[in-house]
Design an enzyme around this catalytic site. Structure first.
Site, short mmCIF file in Angstrom:
data_model
loop_
_atom_site.label_atom_id
_atom_site.label_comp_id
_atom_site.label_asym_id
_atom_site.label_seq_id
_atom_site.Cartn_x
_atom_site.Cartn_y
_atom_site.Cartn_z
N CYS A 64 -10.11 -2.47 -5.82
CA CYS A 64 -9.25 -1.30 -5.54
C CYS A 64 -8.55 -0.89 -6.82
CB CYS A 64 -8.18 -1.63 -4.50
SG CYS A 64 -8.77 -2.66 -3.18
N GLU A 85 -3.43 -0.78 2.53
CA GLU A 85 -3.77 -0.72 1.11
C GLU A 85 -5.11 -0.02 0.99
OE1 GLU A 85 -4.42 -3.96 -2.02
OE2 GLU A 85 -5.51 -2.09 -2.29
#
Ligand code: ADP
Length: 519
Positions: A279, A245
């Protein structure tokens, strides 16, 4: 921070110490030995030994330990919040998000693992295998390496530890060198609740992380695209799976029929929560021309009023420090580049009036895609806003990115929001909201394009990704030595086998008959 708590899970060999500093004022808060490759190998051996029994006890017994860890997280909350604030510079309310979301994800996988892991028994698909029982078993990758970044020292580790442990794997966690204290404390907590030795936390920098990649059977990584790519290449060499990720440049699309006050509030929290170090934070905003002016005016006014500074009582401050001083330089570079190319700063200017790693919430307008702030991940409390003609232009600009992590769409028409979501090249979309996908383990959470490979969460898949699937067949009927497809071959058996297949998969009279039969 009690010194013995920090060192409890870090064996003291001949390591080099590395230092942890407070982002709030730069003071030294801990000095920690970095785990060497030998430490990593030794830990991996111990974890592999313990994993066999951990898998054998089954999901119900594993769940009891994982739920005890959930209780420990909630019982230790004040202490964990202190640690996260000290090493990551968070305001207390942002740190409290981590304990809450972390406890939730532990409970989610603990309560569902038995169902998620149950062997599947698919039906045979044709006549030739009709007499077989088919079964799919899920066996864990024995040792999972979890390598995490500094922006969520508790929640990101727990989000992967929970499903990996519940899958029956052992876990070797390597937290970011900037924020190892909370993770080390989590490792101590696992020991304190009396759980088996299937979770260990080793601190260190990139070389310790690389040693973890070399020691485990599956790598779960969260961090930068550059490091993710290096880990993916090493995993490919070792032929082990990995899930990555990585970075994002999440667009926010505000359509002409949006609820403007809610969209402004969403932009603020979505862009500035955790000092923009998420993120999936809002990194760029596209607003329809019809509502652009009221949106921008309200956004700048509210951003300018956010309270920034250290706090001890949750809810007294809104914006904390940047966890890594290097990130401060990146944010300043992006803002400086934008201003040099003609952007206007409405509030914040990318600096803050105090020592330490602080950046004031910053709203910019007159931005375009030639600017780094619209192309590269800024990872700070910045909100660059661009006016768009219509939905099509907003979608085109949103998709004009190397990244594809997540996005948000704002409209009073829910169906329209869902329709626009399907046009976006990203792994997750929140309609009229921010971050909900991050706290929704039933949904997959993974980046497209340069934002990653694979996904975490996603219901059963979130747990099964830590497993290897094993297909088993066994005869349901009495067996004979003379099988249709086995030796000895004979023209009669060949004709029968071919007829079976043609009957099962053929279509039309010409194909149902064997060509050789027509010669
Ligand atoms: P950042 O998140 O600061 O941009 P990284 O993506 O490099 O930086 O760091 C995320 C995590 O990856 C940290 O725990 C870091 O120590 C680790 N790491 C850095 N380089 C490597 C590497 N080559 N192999 C494995 N882990 C690494």
């Amino acid at each position: 921070m009690p010194a013995d708590a920090m060192t409890a899970t870090v064996p003291a060999f001949d390591q080099v110490d590395f230092e942890v500093h407070s982002p709030e004022d730069g003071r030294l808060i801990a000095s920690i030995p970095a785990a060497t490759p030998e430490d990593v190998q030794r830990a991996a051996t111990g974890l592999r030994d313990a994993q066999r029994e951990w898998e054998a006890i089954g999901p119900a017994a594993r769940a009891r330990h994982v739920l005890r860890l959930r209780d420990w997280v909630l019982d230790q909350e004040p202490h964990l919040l202190d640690l996260m604030q000290a090493e990551a510079g968070k305001v207390r309310q942002d740190a409290a998000f981590e304990t809450a979301a972390g406890a939730d994800v532990l409970a989610y996988f603990a309560r569902r693992a038995e169902t998620f892991l149950r062997a599947r028994r698919p039906r045979p698909h044709n006549l030739l295998t009709l007499g077989k029982a088919l079964q799919v078993n899920h066996r864990p990758h024995p040792l999972v390496g979890v390598i995490t970044p500094w922006n969520f020292p508790l929640f990101i580790p727990l989000g992967d530890i929970a499903p990996a442990l519940m899958a029956g794997a052992a876990v070797l966690l390597k937290p970011a060198e900037q924020t190892p204290l909370t993770a080390l404390e989590l490792g101590r907590g696992w020991q304190e609740i009396g759980a088996p030795d299937v979770l260990r936390v080793l601190a260190g920098a990139g070389d310790t992380g690389a040693a973890v990649v070399d020691a485990v059977d599956y790598v779960q990584f969260t961090g930068s695209t550059a490091t993710g790519r290096a880990i993916g290449m090493r995993a490919a060499e070792r032929l082990i799976p990995c899930s990555l990720e990585l970075g994002g440049k999440d667009p926010m699309i505000v359509l002409e029929d949006a609820d403007v006050p809610r969209a402004v509030a969403g932009a603020l929290w979505g862009g500035i929560f955790n000092a923009g170090q998420v993120c999936t934070s809002v990194e760029r905003v596209y607003v329809h021309a019809d509502i652009y002016q009221p949106f921008v005016t309200e956004l700048a006014a509210r951003a300018g009023k956010l309270r920034q500074g250290p706090d001890t009582v949750a809810g007294t401050m809104e914006v904390g420090a940047m966890s890594d001083p290097r990130q401060v330089a990146i944010v300043r570079d992006h803002v400086g580049d934008a201003v040099a190319r003609g952007a206007r700063v409405l509030t914040g200017a990318g600096t803050a009036d105090r020592a330490g790693s602080w950046i004031a919430p910053t709203v910019l307008v007159d931005v375009d895609h030639s600017m780094r702030i619209m192309q590269e991940e800024t990872f700070g409390p910045t909100l660059p806003v661009m006016r768009v003609r219509d939905e099509d232009e907003a979608v085109a600009l949103a998709n004009d990115s190397a990244y594809g992590l997540s996005a948000t769409v704002w409209t009073r028409d829910r169906r329209r929001g869902e329709r626009v979501a399907r046009r976006l090249e990203v792994g997750a979309v929140n309609v009229n909201d921010v971050f909900t996908n991050v706290i929704s383990p039933p949904l997959p959470m993974g980046g497209w394009r340069d934002s990653g490979l694979g996904a975490r969460y996603g219901g059963a898949q979130g747990l099964l990704r830590f497993c290897r699937a094993q297909g088993v067949t066994s005869p349901r009927l009495a067996t004979r030595a003379d099988q249709l497809l086995w030796y000895p071959y004979s023209p009669g058996k060949s004709r029968l086998a071919a007829a079976f297949v043609r009957f099962a998969v053929g279509r039309g009279r010409r194909r149902l008959a064997r060509p050789e039969a027509n010669r």
